[in-house]
Design a protein around this motif. Structure first.
Motif, mmCIF file in Angstrom:
data_model
loop_
_atom_site.group_PDB
_atom_site.id
_atom_site.type_symbol
_atom_site.label_atom_id
_atom_site.label_comp_id
_atom_site.label_asym_id
_atom_site.label_seq_id
_atom_site.Cartn_x
_atom_site.Cartn_y
_atom_site.Cartn_z
ATOM 1 N N GLN A 692 0.846 -1.206 0.099
ATOM 2 C CA GLN A 692 0.035 -0.005 -0.017
ATOM 3 C C GLN A 692 0.877 1.267 0.109
ATOM 4 O OE1 GLN A 692 -2.493 0.300 3.561
ATOM 5 N NE2 GLN A 692 -3.441 2.256 2.814
ATOM 6 N N LEU A 693 2.015 1.254 0.735
ATOM 7 C CA LEU A 693 2.840 2.400 0.660
ATOM 8 C C LEU A 693 3.424 2.560 -0.507
ATOM 9 C CD1 LEU A 693 4.222 4.479 2.552
ATOM 10 C CD2 LEU A 693 5.819 2.957 3.132
ATOM 11 N N ALA A 694 3.886 1.602 -1.238
ATOM 12 C CA ALA A 694 4.483 1.538 -2.410
ATOM 13 C C ALA A 694 3.477 2.318 -3.589
ATOM 14 C CB ALA A 694 4.859 0.193 -2.926
ATOM 15 N N THR A 695 2.142 1.840 -3.548
ATOM 16 C CA THR A 695 1.009 2.558 -4.468
ATOM 17 C C THR A 695 0.797 3.846 -4.027
ATOM 18 O OG1 THR A 695 0.140 0.113 -4.363
ATOM 19 C CG2 THR A 695 -1.218 2.204 -5.278
ATOM 20 N N LEU A 696 1.076 4.001 -2.860
ATOM 21 C CA LEU A 696 0.894 5.782 -2.493
ATOM 22 C C LEU A 696 1.951 6.469 -2.807
ATOM 23 C CD1 LEU A 696 -0.610 5.360 1.097
ATOM 24 C CD2 LEU A 696 -1.887 6.030 -0.941
ATOM 25 N N GLU A 697 3.240 5.906 -2.554
ATOM 26 C CA GLU A 697 4.344 6.614 -3.201
ATOM 27 C C GLU A 697 4.356 6.958 -4.830
ATOM 28 O OE1 GLU A 697 7.501 4.797 -1.416
ATOM 29 O OE2 GLU A 697 7.502 5.460 0.389
ATOM 30 N N GLN A 698 3.898 5.861 -5.413
ATOM 31 C CA GLN A 698 3.878 5.968 -6.993
ATOM 32 C C GLN A 698 3.037 6.957 -7.290
ATOM 33 O OE1 GLN A 698 5.767 4.667 -9.202
ATOM 34 N NE2 GLN A 698 4.506 5.377 -10.904
ATOM 35 N N HIS A 699 1.819 7.077 -6.714
ATOM 36 C CA HIS A 699 0.851 8.211 -6.742
ATOM 37 C C HIS A 699 1.245 9.344 -6.595
ATOM 38 C CE1 HIS A 699 -3.830 9.487 -6.340
ATOM 39 N NE2 HIS A 699 -3.055 10.008 -7.444
ATOM 40 N N VAL A 700 2.075 9.676 -5.512
ATOM 41 C CA VAL A 700 2.704 11.041 -5.200
ATOM 42 C C VAL A 700 3.636 11.537 -6.216
ATOM 43 C CG1 VAL A 700 4.210 12.140 -3.602
ATOM 44 C CG2 VAL A 700 2.458 10.820 -2.660
ATOM 45 N N ARG A 701 4.334 10.280 -6.905
ATOM 46 C CA ARG A 701 5.268 10.691 -7.905
ATOM 47 C C ARG A 701 4.574 11.292 -9.205
ATOM 48 N NH1 ARG A 701 8.151 6.362 -5.729
ATOM 49 N NH2 ARG A 701 7.347 4.784 -7.010
ATOM 50 N N SER A 702 3.500 10.458 -9.475
ATOM 51 C CA SER A 702 2.652 10.963 -10.597
ATOM 52 C C SER A 702 2.085 12.386 -10.317
ATOM 53 C CB SER A 702 1.480 9.686 -10.730
ATOM 54 O OG SER A 702 0.732 10.332 -11.905
ATOM 55 N N LEU A 703 1.659 12.653 -9.297
ATOM 56 C CA LEU A 703 1.136 14.013 -9.142
ATOM 57 C C LEU A 703 2.068 14.990 -9.100
ATOM 58 C CD1 LEU A 703 -1.402 13.393 -5.832
ATOM 59 C CD2 LEU A 703 -1.853 14.027 -8.193
ATOM 60 N N GLU A 704 3.287 14.703 -8.502
ATOM 61 C CA GLU A 704 4.573 15.482 -8.674
ATOM 62 C C GLU A 704 4.942 15.679 -10.203
ATOM 63 O OE1 GLU A 704 7.437 13.976 -6.119
ATOM 64 O OE2 GLU A 704 6.528 14.735 -4.106
ATOM 65 N N SER A 705 4.889 14.840 -11.047
ATOM 66 C CA SER A 705 5.028 14.771 -12.395
ATOM 67 C C SER A 705 4.089 15.810 -12.998
ATOM 68 C CB SER A 705 5.132 13.766 -12.846
ATOM 69 O OG SER A 705 5.603 13.714 -14.384
#
Length: 1102
Positions: A692-705
């Motif tokens: 779950q943490l990896a999914t959330l961090e991936q989402h954060v990276r997508s939003l930052e992009s």
């Protein structure tokens, strides 16, 4: 004015008495001038308030019921000035005074009639009632709009000693039932029932008359003037300041130690070694171990299946006897299902309304946005219309000017310039259109950026929560893995060492009896499914230790202090005498035919452990009910079982008769028998959270992009917008240059007039558009209002549906209880078959358990290693290799320390240091401010005490002089004594003597003078005296009575209530005096009659 002198030495030797007299005379002389100076302003009769009538705080009436030895007494109607309550002993005079103290919130001990309120309830009665009416008139009335002209305080005293208040207004309406309201009323009226000057009881008066101690007189004066309370408050504040200084000193010493620890943690952080190679090998061994366990389980399952198939053949013929009760169970279950379907239908209706409510909310948001956009467009059209209006006016002024100075010879050049200007204006308009388009694009991108930032903040918070949860679970997992080798580590890593230290100390004879603990290690569960319930019930007692006496407890505390870090929590120590037998709790234990108590659900070999849990937690009164609905039915739908105080469910929820508390925990930690299963569960949970943490961090990276891309687009649009503005300024400058060149030449007026007509035409178009925008805005406003109403309607419907579900839920609980009753009857008949199926059922359960464990082990093995591995080694061999490798890793880790643990310790040390540093600074500021405040307050206290002392001396001397007495009052505030000397008749100061040498009547008269002096310097709406003249002869009684009546006559604004067994018939008739005569109670009489002796002269109470 002479300065007051104080001696700061203690006389010694044979001249002690002489020096004491010299010091006293010196103090008297130093105060003489001050007394004379105050005599004019403080003499009786000079008060400006004497002409006032009593309006607030005086007692209008008192009524008693079942109070002390009286069934009914009153109501008494008191006058506003002087009231005499006369009667023989036992007629109820002192009961009235006692009821006044108790009824206005005083303590039972203040009456000197008992130590508890229950002692005031008449024998054979269940309660007593006291009703007191206070006057509430004039400008100083308390909440006159609420209470009116009178406040009635009704107090109800139960036979158990509890009391309740009812505060009523003039009309009898209930205003409040809180004691805080009564305290506010007493503070407003300055009523102090525990002040002996306000209410002097018979016992306190007797003690004061018989007291020969100068210190007692001083204490009486201090308590009467409330100086004693001020002094105690000051002493308490100074003690608090001293304790605060000690805390500051301890904090500064602690700061030095914390700084040193912080530097040590920082150095350790830099020296961590990498152990990844050994950990990789350990993971490989774990994979082999997982598949080796799977193989062992598969062999065991095959052997058990053959045994189960034989036993199943005998089961079929034993089920026919159960059909009758099974049918009844089916009927009850159908009823339960019907109610459940009805509840589901209501729930579905509520669920169906949720999307509509969400849609209505989204529609409302869209309508608001559309309305705001329309408003922006309308304002833009209005601004454009005003700009065109200004341009048209400027153009018409220019045409008029050009007509006056037109030159037809410059016509060709002018037309050429006009063409250039028109072409340049078209370019400017094109630039403005592009600017508007870019502005809208920038606004849209910025809205997207804000939305992405908001979403990123929410996800980052969620990431922090998941990370915190992961850290907690990993610590717990690490702790569980450590307990594989030693189960005692479940109760704390220091417990094994502590138990060894206890054994060693016991061998040396330091303990009377060897301590027992931890208690959680001394108990076993009969049913593993109740582990979480018992943990939630016992809580911290699982870690507790038991000691035989306090000597053993001190020794155990010393051992814990050596083994546990200073900042960590230590196990609780229970001190109770060790017994060899368990308490007999048969009479007070809870009982239910189906559900066990905590005591019966545990196997406890040590009687000390069982007795400690019974003492500390009363485990014999706590039921364990696995099902939550069933627990509610047993504890709340009906009266709880006898002696049952609470119950716990298998999920750890706590159930009382009228309350229900859900547990925050989901699994047991300390009483679980299968540590490997718990470790497996935790590893799965940690892995799930990591995913779950990896999914959330991936989402954060997508939003930052996305944020970076949108911010780049915004920056690009800003640069383009800046270039367009520069280009527009250049074109405007060129137009101004052409227009300036044209000023000295001829101008084509017709072209300007055509441009003026064009502007008018544009103004008309813009005005029409502005009207259309306004109409659109009004329509959107109406749509927004309708959307708001629709959203509110949906919210109301959802609330109504939720209210409908409550009675259905109650009916569902009753139906569930009925189903449970039928099933219990069914189980009664199933018990007859138990002897036939026990063996088979045990085998099936064991087989099912092993199959479930096989599934879990297979799933765990696949999670650890997706592809199955052929393992030749046995699990025991692999376990030994894993243990040896772990020990090696642990040795390396111990030499350097775990990285995460070192980082955590460093952060904690730093935060602890900063927190303590801030606290020490705050305490220093507090001490400085407190010193300044207390210095000023103590000066004010001394001035106030000095003023009251001088006033009391003056009044005492004036009152003695009315009988040609003379006397002195010498206050020694240092030694806290009050010396009173009185000389009957005229005499010199050398003939003065203290009150001990006076006769009983003279001493009583002097005491009355002293009390009247205190009356003159203290404020209270009423004064009460009980048998004030009991020790006086007729002459002194007459003089004392005249003094009291004279003071009362000069103080119409105060009320005087005097209780005496004497006959007051000789008093002169006066409208200010009321005499209440009480007769002796007759046998069997329920109410004591009373009457006013001067009814014709009663004061009008209206």
């Amino acid at each position: 004015m002479a300065k007051r002198k104080e001696d700061h030495f203690v006389p010694t030797g044979t001249q002690k008495k002489q020096r004491h007299e010299q010091a006293r005379r010196s103090a008297e002389d130093s105060e003489e001038d001050e007394v004379e100076e105050l005599s004019l302003s403080l003499s009786p009769g000079n008060s400006a308030a004497q002409s006032m009538s009593a309006e607030v705080g005086i007692i209008e009436s008192i009524q008693l019921k079942n109070f002390m030895c009286h069934s009914m007494l009153g109501p008494f109607k008191f006058g506003s000035n002087v009231n005499f309550v006369v009667g023989n002993n036992g007629s109820g005079k002192s009961a009235v005074l006692t009821a006044l103290i108790v009824g206005l919130g005083g303590k039972a001990t203040a009456t000197n009639r008992g130590s508890s309120l229950k002692g005031f309830v008449k024998d054979g009665q269940s309660s007593a009632d006291v009703s007191i009416t206070l006057r509430n008139r004039g400008e100083d009335a308390f909440k006159p709009n609420v209470y009116g002209d009178a406040i009635t305080v009704h107090q109800h005293i139960s036979v158990e000693g509890s009391r309740t208040y009812k505060l009523k207004g003039q009309t009898g309406n209930l205003v409040s039932a809180k004691k805080e309201e009564l305290i506010a009323i007493l503070d407003h009226f300055n009523i102090q029932v525990d002040n002996p000057v306000s209410v002097l009881t018979q016992e306190m008066s007797k003690q004061f008359l018989q007291s020969k101690n100068e210190g007692d007189k001083y204490k009486f004066f201090m308590k009467a003037t409330q100086l004693e309370q001020m002094k105690e408050d000051y002493s308490y504040i100074m003690d608090t300041k001293a304790r605060t200084r000690d805390q500051i000193e301890q904090g500064e010493e602690r700061l030095h130690e914390l700084r040193r620890q912080c530097l040590e943690k920082e150095e350790r952080f830099q020296s961590i070694a990498d152990l990844s190679v050994m950990r990789k090998k350990l993971e490989d061994l774990k994979q082999e171990m997982a598949w080796a366990l799977v193989g062992e389980y598969e062999k065991e399952i095959e052997e058990m299946k053959s045994d189960v198939s034989v036993g199943e053949q005998r089961t079929a013929r034993l089920t026919q006897k159960l059909e009758e009760w099974q049918a009844k169970v089916n009927v009850a279950e159908e009823k339960f299902k019907a109610i459940q379907d009805n509840l589901e239908k209501i729930s579905e209706e509520a669920i169906a309304l949720e999307p509509k409510c969400i849609q209505a909310k989204e529609d409302l948001i869209n309508k608001k946005k559309a309305y705001n956009d329309a408003e922006v467009l309308h304002n833009r059209c209005r601004s454009e219309f005003r700009g065109l209006e200004r341009d048209g006016e400027q153009l018409r002024n220019r045409i008029a000017e050009l007509k006056r100075s037109a030159d037809q010879r410059l016509e060709p050049a002018r037309q050429e310039r006009q063409k250039k200007i028109a072409a340049l204006k078209e370019k400017i308009e094109s630039c403005q259109d592009q600017e508007d388009l870019l502005g809208r694009e920038i606004e849209r991108f910025q809205q997207t950026i804000e939305k992405d930032k908001e979403e990123r903040s929410k996800i980052l918070q969620e990431v922090a929560d998941v990370q915190q949860f992961l850290n907690t679970k990993r610590k717990h997992l690490h702790h569980l893995k450590e307990t594989r080798t030693n189960r005692l580590k479940q109760f704390g890593s220091q417990v094994p060492a502590l138990l060894e230290a206890i054994d060693e100390a016991y061998k040396k004879g330091q303990f009377t009896r060897k301590p027992v603990g931890p208690l959680g290690a001394c108990i076993r569960l009969r049913d593993p499914e109740l582990a979480l319930a018992i943990e939630c019930c016992l809580k911290g007692l699982i870690f507790a230790f038991c000691c035989h006496n306090y000597k053993d407890e001190r020794v155990l505390q010393g051992l814990m202090k050596k083994l546990y870090p200073p900042a960590s929590s230590r196990p609780q120590i229970i001190v109770s005498e060790f017994r060899n037998e368990v308490y007999d709790v048969t009479r007070r234990a809870a009982y239910h035919p189906e559900f066990p108590t905590v005591l019966t659900a545990l196997e406890i070999d040590n009687a000390v452990v069982a007795n400690s849990l019974i003492d500390m937690r009363r485990i014999e009164t706590v039921l364990l009910i696995k099902s939550s609905p069933l627990a509610r039915a047993v504890m709340q739908s009906q009266k709880p079982p006898k002696n049952c105080s609470e119950a716990f469910t298998a999920e750890g929820d706590q159930v009382f008769e009228r309350r229900y508390y859900s547990s925050e925990r989901t699994r047991p930690r300390y009483l679980t028998g299968d540590v490997e299963k718990e470790i497996s569960h935790l590893e799965k949970e940690v892995e799930s959270r990591v995913s779950q943490l990896a999914t959330l961090e991936q989402h954060v990276r997508s939003l930052e992009s996305d944020l970076r891309k949108n911010q780049e687009l915004v920056a690009s649009h800003h640069r383009h917008l800046k270039e367009l503005k520069i280009k527009a300024r250049k074109i405007a400058l060129e137009i101004r240059n052409l227009e300036n060149e044209e000023e000295n030449q001829s101008v084509d007026i017709s072209t300007l007039e055509e441009e003026d007509e064009e502007i008018k035409k544009q103004m008309q178009e813009v005005e029409e558009e502005m009207k259309a925008r306004k109409e659109e805005m009004e329509n959107l406003r109406k749509q927004k209002t309708d959307a708001e109403q629709t959203y509110e309607d949906f919210k109301l419907k959802i609330h109504q549906v939720s209210e409908l579900a409550e009675p259905v839920k109650e009916e569902l609980n009753q139906a569930y209880a009925e189903v449970d009753t039928q099933k219990r009857s069914l189980r009664h008949y199933e018990e007859r078959l138990k002897q036939h199926v026990d063996t088979l059922q045990a085998k099936k359960e064991e087989l099912a358990k092993i199959e479930r464990e096989l599934v879990e082990k297979t799933a765990l093995a696949k999670k650890i290693c997706p592809e199955r591995i052929e393992v030749k080694k046995t699990p025991s061999v692999l376990d030994k290799e894993i243990t040896r490798l772990r020990q090696k890793i642990q040795t390396e880790s111990d030499s350097h320390g775990d990285r995460e643990e070192i980082i955590r310790q460093y952060k904690e040390a730093k935060e602890t240091y900063q927190d303590l540093d801030g606290k020490v600074k705050s305490l220093k500021k507090f001490i400085k401010l407190l010193d300044e405040i207390m210095t000023q307050r103590y000066k004010t206290y001394q001035q106030f005490r000095r003023c009251l002392t001088l006033r009391c001396k003056l009044y005492f001397d004036n009152l003695l002089s009315q009988r040609a007495y003379s006397g002195k009052m010498l206050f020694d505030h240092k030694n806290e004594t009050l010396a009173i000397t009185v000389q009957p008749g005229e005499g010199s100061q050398a003939a003065f003597s203290d009150m001990r040498s006076l006769s009983g009547g003279e001493r009583s008269f002097s005491t009355v003078c002293f009390i009247l002096s205190l009356w003159s310097i203290t404020e209270s709406p009423f004064r009460c005296l009980d048998e004030f003249d009991v020790y006086m002869d007729m002459v002194n009684r007459r003089i004392a009575m005249d003094m009291i009546l004279k003071m009362a006559d000069s103080q119409h604004y105060r009320q005087f209530i005097l209780l005496t067994p004497q006959n007051m018939g000789s008093l002169p008739p006066s409208r200010l005096i009321r005499i209440l005569r009480m007769r002796d109670p007759e046998r069997g009489q329920r109410a004591l009659p009373f009457q006013a002796a001067n009814k014709d002269q009663e004061e009008d109470q209206s």
